[in-house]
Design a protein around this motif. Structure first.
Motif, PDB file in Angstrom:
ATOM      1  N   LEU A  64       0.840  -1.209   0.000  1.00  0.00           N
ATOM      2  CA  LEU A  64       0.000   0.000   0.000  1.00  0.00           C
ATOM      3  C   LEU A  64       0.870   1.254   0.000  1.00  0.00           C
ATOM      4  O   LEU A  64       0.547   2.238   0.665  1.00  0.00           O
ATOM      5  CB  LEU A  64      -0.917   0.004   1.228  1.00  0.00           C
ATOM      6  CG  LEU A  64      -1.877  -1.164   1.365  1.00  0.00           C
ATOM      7  CD1 LEU A  64      -2.639  -1.092   2.680  1.00  0.00           C
ATOM      8  CD2 LEU A  64      -2.870  -1.207   0.211  1.00  0.00           C
ATOM      9  N   ILE A  67      -0.584   4.968  -0.065  1.00  0.00           N
ATOM     10  CA  ILE A  67      -1.590   5.487   0.868  1.00  0.00           C
ATOM     11  C   ILE A  67      -0.894   6.216   2.019  1.00  0.00           C
ATOM     12  O   ILE A  67      -0.129   5.606   2.764  1.00  0.00           O
ATOM     13  CB  ILE A  67      -2.485   4.351   1.406  1.00  0.00           C
ATOM     14  CG1 ILE A  67      -3.244   3.702   0.245  1.00  0.00           C
ATOM     15  CG2 ILE A  67      -3.468   4.886   2.432  1.00  0.00           C
ATOM     16  CD1 ILE A  67      -4.179   2.589   0.644  1.00  0.00           C
ATOM     17  N   PRO A  68      -1.155   7.526   2.170  1.00  0.00           N
ATOM     18  CA  PRO A  68      -0.418   8.283   3.186  1.00  0.00           C
ATOM     19  C   PRO A  68      -0.976   8.146   4.598  1.00  0.00           C
ATOM     20  O   PRO A  68      -0.391   8.655   5.535  1.00  0.00           O
ATOM     21  CB  PRO A  68      -0.551   9.732   2.691  1.00  0.00           C
ATOM     22  CG  PRO A  68      -1.835   9.758   1.948  1.00  0.00           C
ATOM     23  CD  PRO A  68      -2.039   8.386   1.378  1.00  0.00           C
ATOM     24  N   ILE A  69      -2.115   7.489   4.774  1.00  0.00           N
ATOM     25  CA  ILE A  69      -2.645   7.304   6.126  1.00  0.00           C
ATOM     26  C   ILE A  69      -2.242   5.915   6.604  1.00  0.00           C
ATOM     27  O   ILE A  69      -1.753   5.113   5.824  1.00  0.00           O
ATOM     28  CB  ILE A  69      -4.179   7.476   6.166  1.00  0.00           C
ATOM     29  CG1 ILE A  69      -4.849   6.538   5.178  1.00  0.00           C
ATOM     30  CG2 ILE A  69      -4.556   8.914   5.882  1.00  0.00           C
ATOM     31  CD1 ILE A  69      -6.359   6.521   5.269  1.00  0.00           C
ATOM     32  N   GLY A  70      -2.427   5.647   7.884  1.00  0.00           N
ATOM     33  CA  GLY A  70      -1.983   4.385   8.460  1.00  0.00           C
ATOM     34  C   GLY A  70      -2.534   3.181   7.705  1.00  0.00           C
ATOM     35  O   GLY A  70      -3.743   2.999   7.634  1.00  0.00           O
ATOM     36  N   GLN A  72      -2.499   0.099   8.436  1.00  0.00           N
ATOM     37  CA  GLN A  72      -3.160  -0.930   9.257  1.00  0.00           C
ATOM     38  C   GLN A  72      -4.672  -0.736   9.275  1.00  0.00           C
ATOM     39  O   GLN A  72      -5.428  -1.701   9.217  1.00  0.00           O
ATOM     40  CB  GLN A  72      -2.627  -0.851  10.682  1.00  0.00           C
ATOM     41  CG  GLN A  72      -1.239  -1.414  10.811  1.00  0.00           C
ATOM     42  CD  GLN A  72      -1.146  -2.425  11.932  1.00  0.00           C
ATOM     43  OE1 GLN A  72      -2.087  -2.637  12.668  1.00  0.00           O
ATOM     44  NE2 GLN A  72      -0.001  -3.050  12.047  1.00  0.00           N
ATOM     45  N   SER A  73      -5.082   0.521   9.371  1.00  0.00           N
ATOM     46  CA  SER A  73      -6.522   0.792   9.413  1.00  0.00           C
ATOM     47  C   SER A  73      -7.178   0.409   8.093  1.00  0.00           C
ATOM     48  O   SER A  73      -8.291  -0.109   8.062  1.00  0.00           O
ATOM     49  CB  SER A  73      -6.771   2.276   9.686  1.00  0.00           C
ATOM     50  OG  SER A  73      -6.098   2.676  10.839  1.00  0.00           O
ATOM     51  N   VAL A  74      -6.466   0.687   6.999  1.00  0.00           N
ATOM     52  CA  VAL A  74      -6.996   0.334   5.678  1.00  0.00           C
ATOM     53  C   VAL A  74      -7.117  -1.192   5.578  1.00  0.00           C
ATOM     54  O   VAL A  74      -8.142  -1.724   5.129  1.00  0.00           O
ATOM     55  CB  VAL A  74      -6.073   0.881   4.571  1.00  0.00           C
ATOM     56  CG1 VAL A  74      -6.590   0.498   3.196  1.00  0.00           C
ATOM     57  CG2 VAL A  74      -5.923   2.397   4.696  1.00  0.00           C
ATOM     58  N   LYS A  77     -10.027  -2.826   7.261  1.00  0.00           N
ATOM     59  CA  LYS A  77     -11.288  -2.752   6.516  1.00  0.00           C
ATOM     60  C   LYS A  77     -11.344  -3.852   5.459  1.00  0.00           C
ATOM     61  O   LYS A  77     -12.396  -4.453   5.222  1.00  0.00           O
ATOM     62  CB  LYS A  77     -11.400  -1.395   5.812  1.00  0.00           C
ATOM     63  CG  LYS A  77     -11.544  -0.216   6.758  1.00  0.00           C
ATOM     64  CD  LYS A  77     -12.978  -0.093   7.236  1.00  0.00           C
ATOM     65  CE  LYS A  77     -13.168   1.168   8.051  1.00  0.00           C
ATOM     66  NZ  LYS A  77     -14.496   1.226   8.655  1.00  0.00           N
ATOM     67  N   LEU A  78     -10.204  -4.083   4.820  1.00  0.00           N
ATOM     68  CA  LEU A  78     -10.184  -5.036   3.705  1.00  0.00           C
ATOM     69  C   LEU A  78     -10.117  -6.484   4.195  1.00  0.00           C
ATOM     70  O   LEU A  78     -10.721  -7.382   3.613  1.00  0.00           O
ATOM     71  CB  LEU A  78      -8.980  -4.745   2.811  1.00  0.00           C
ATOM     72  CG  LEU A  78      -9.023  -3.380   2.115  1.00  0.00           C
ATOM     73  CD1 LEU A  78      -7.634  -2.968   1.651  1.00  0.00           C
ATOM     74  CD2 LEU A  78      -9.980  -3.425   0.934  1.00  0.00           C
ATOM     75  N   GLY A 108     -14.610  -6.057   0.848  1.00  0.00           N
ATOM     76  CA  GLY A 108     -13.212  -6.285   1.172  1.00  0.00           C
ATOM     77  C   GLY A 108     -12.608  -7.389   0.327  1.00  0.00           C
ATOM     78  O   GLY A 108     -12.638  -7.349  -0.911  1.00  0.00           O
TER      79      GLY A 108
END
Lengths: 167, 376
Positions: A64, A67-70, A72-74, A77-78, A108
């Motif tokens: 990933l 993706i500039p955000i964490g 792990q959170s993404v 979701k998946l 997901g």
């Protein structure tokens, strides 16, 4: 000011009880740490299998990278780390939560478009190779508070996504 | 006909709302405006075009306006967002139609971050997003601006009540964070939450600066104090809005707190720092002031839109090609641009915060001495 005095507490209450909206006038909460002696951190691990029978590990950061955000959170979701809680009962809050869960949880890992994206991405990361599947495993890594040493690793959910090998 | 005299309470409320920041000048807010837009344009302008490489399988919008969308918009949408953001930031920096430009900046950031957070995680950048619009309403475009050159700035001082609204929102944001920690059990003495989060970050590889050294400190009392201190500081945000002096001291403490978060957890919470400056009476030294006057005098008093369009077009092309140019340049010469800029800003913020608190402490002590009271 009167409107703010009503709206700010109400939307915080909504965020805490149901789900955090966006946009919202709030800063992050950070939950309570579970134990005093150690800390458990979920770690996503990926392994891609190729048509020639070999495998290779790839990291979440590699997968990933844009993706500039964490990530792990993404990934949560998946590839959900836990089975979603069964929400029973008919109260207003439970009904809202159930609606939110239904509408904010996508397909997901079971989404064919996601499998296609993973196939393209693994081919980018391993040019010239022929990936046939990607296995994702959540591992709970327990770290001792004093030394920072790894005390245990426990495998949680794992998912295997079939990729378009041999295409 | 009789009129009712305002009560003391309503008079105090009016003073708090309308006169609270009467020592913040137009010059002071203009410096914040130029710094905000300049730092964004050169170093930190967020990029959104990366979103086009992901499918709608990644679309998990939070509750709010993005929930009604079926998925991510097509790629060109994000190109347009970046172009509009570049041009609006240039307009804010030069002070052209500053109110509208600031509103467009807010809306563009709101949209770009909204799609970014639709990947499943909300980063709490809302203060940086709202600041331009409220600071424009407080008059950050009245000095050293094309609006001033074109005579679009009205006479007399601008209303500063939007600054009070921004103060209340910021105080609330900190309070919302503190009160959630309180509810989550951060004050439970058997658990050290700061310790837990610190270790989680270490496991993920955030081991820069003081992270490893602090991990070696196996002192529960120290970590419990960090838990209590964090909750108290954040909850104090809402109390501090009562007085501008309290709020300034609160922000000065928070600036030091942000540096400690960077040092231990490697979270660069830098974005709020420049808008924090808006609450302080920033004085501009005569020489830089004259230099800014001279720069503005060279700009045309009419046709400012053409200047903004030209500079904005260049900024947008550079942004789409290499990202924020200052960061790209630092990266090209082998210095991690983003890391350098965020760490420098957080360090500068902490130094300024410490200086402000020391100044307040010295003022308080000399006040006690004048009244013949020993500080001890």
């Amino acid at each position: 000011m009167a409107a703010l005095a009503v709206a700010l507490p109400l939307h915080l209450l909504f965020a805490v009880v149901v789900s955090e909206p966006y946009p919202a006038i709030m800063f992050p909460s950070f939950g309570k740490s579970p134990t005093a002696d150690s800390s458990v951190a979920p770690e996503p691990r990926f392994q891609v299998a190729f048509a020639d029978g070999t495998t290779a590990a790839i990291t979440a950061d590699e997968l990933l990278t844009d993706i500039p955000i964490g990530n792990q959170s993404v990934l949560q979701k998946l590839f959900p780390r836990r089975e979603p809680k069964e929400l029973t009962g008919g109260g207003l809050v439970t009904s809202i939560r159930r609606w939110v869960n239904r509408h904010l949880t996508g397909n997901g890992v079971f989404d064919p478009a996601f499998a296609g994206w993973l196939d393209d991405r693994t081919r980018e990361l391993h040019p010239g190779r022929d990936p046939v599947s990607l296995t994702m495993t959540w591992v709970d890594v327990e770290i001792e508070a004093g030394s920072g040493d790894v005390m245990s690793e426990t495998e949680r959910n794992n998912y295997t996504v079939e990729l378009g090998g041999g295409r | 006909m009789t009129t009712t005299a305002p009560t003391t309470t309503s008079r105090r409320f009016d003073q708090w709302l309308f006169d609270n920041y009467d020592d913040v000048t137009d010059d002071s807010l203009a410096v914040v405006r130029i710094l905000y837009a300049g730092v964004f344009l050169l170093f930190m302008q967020p990029e959104f075009t990366w979103i086009e490489s992901f499918t709608d399988s990644f679309f998990f919008p939070p509750i709010g306006p993005f929930l009604v969308l079926p998925g991510f918009p097509p790629g060109p949408f994000f190109v347009v967002v970046e172009i509009v953001l570049s041009v609006s930031l240039v307009a804010v920096a030069l002070g052209w139609r500053t109110g509208w430009a600031s509103l467009v900046t807010t809306l563009t950031l709101l949209a770009g971050f909204g799609f970014t957070y639709s990947f499943g995680k909300i980063d709490h950048t809302i203060f940086v997003v709202l600041a331009p619009t409220l600071l424009a309403a407080a008059g950050w475009g009245r000095r050293w601006s094309l609006d001033e050159r074109a005579g679009r700035v009205g006479p007399g001082p601008a209303a500063r009540w939007p600054l009070v609204v921004l103060m209340v929102l910021l105080g609330w944001m900190f309070f919302s964070s503190g009160i959630q920690k309180l509810a989550n059990g951060w004050l439970d003495p058997t658990v050290q939450s700061t310790r837990g989060h610190h270790l989680n970050h270490l496991i993920r590889g955030d081991d820069a600066l003081l992270a490893v050294r602090v991990a070696e400190l196996d002192n529960r009392v120290l970590y419990e104090l960090m838990d209590v201190g964090t909750v108290l500081l954040e909850c104090a945000g809402l109390v501090a809005v009562v007085s501008r002096r309290w709020f300034r001291n609160f922000l000065a403490t928070v600036a030091i707190f942000h540096l400690s978060i960077l040092a231990v957890l490697n979270i660069p919470f830098w974005g709020n720092l420049i808008p924090y400056l808006a609450f302080f009476p920033v004085s501009v030294a005569p020489r830089p002031g004259r230099w800014l006057d001279a720069v503005m005098a060279r700009l045309p008093s009419v046709g400012g839109g053409a200047v903004v369009a030209g500079v904005g077009a260049v900024a947008a092309v550079v942004m789409l090609a290499v990202g924020p140019p200052g960061t790209a340049l630092l990266d090209a010469i082998g210095i991690g641009g983003e890391i350098l800029v965020t760490r420098s800003m957080l360090a500068a913020g902490a130094v300024l915060g410490a200086w402000w608190l020391a100044r307040e402490l010295l003022g308080w002590m000399s006040g006690l001495r004048r009244r013949g009271v020993s500080p001890a």
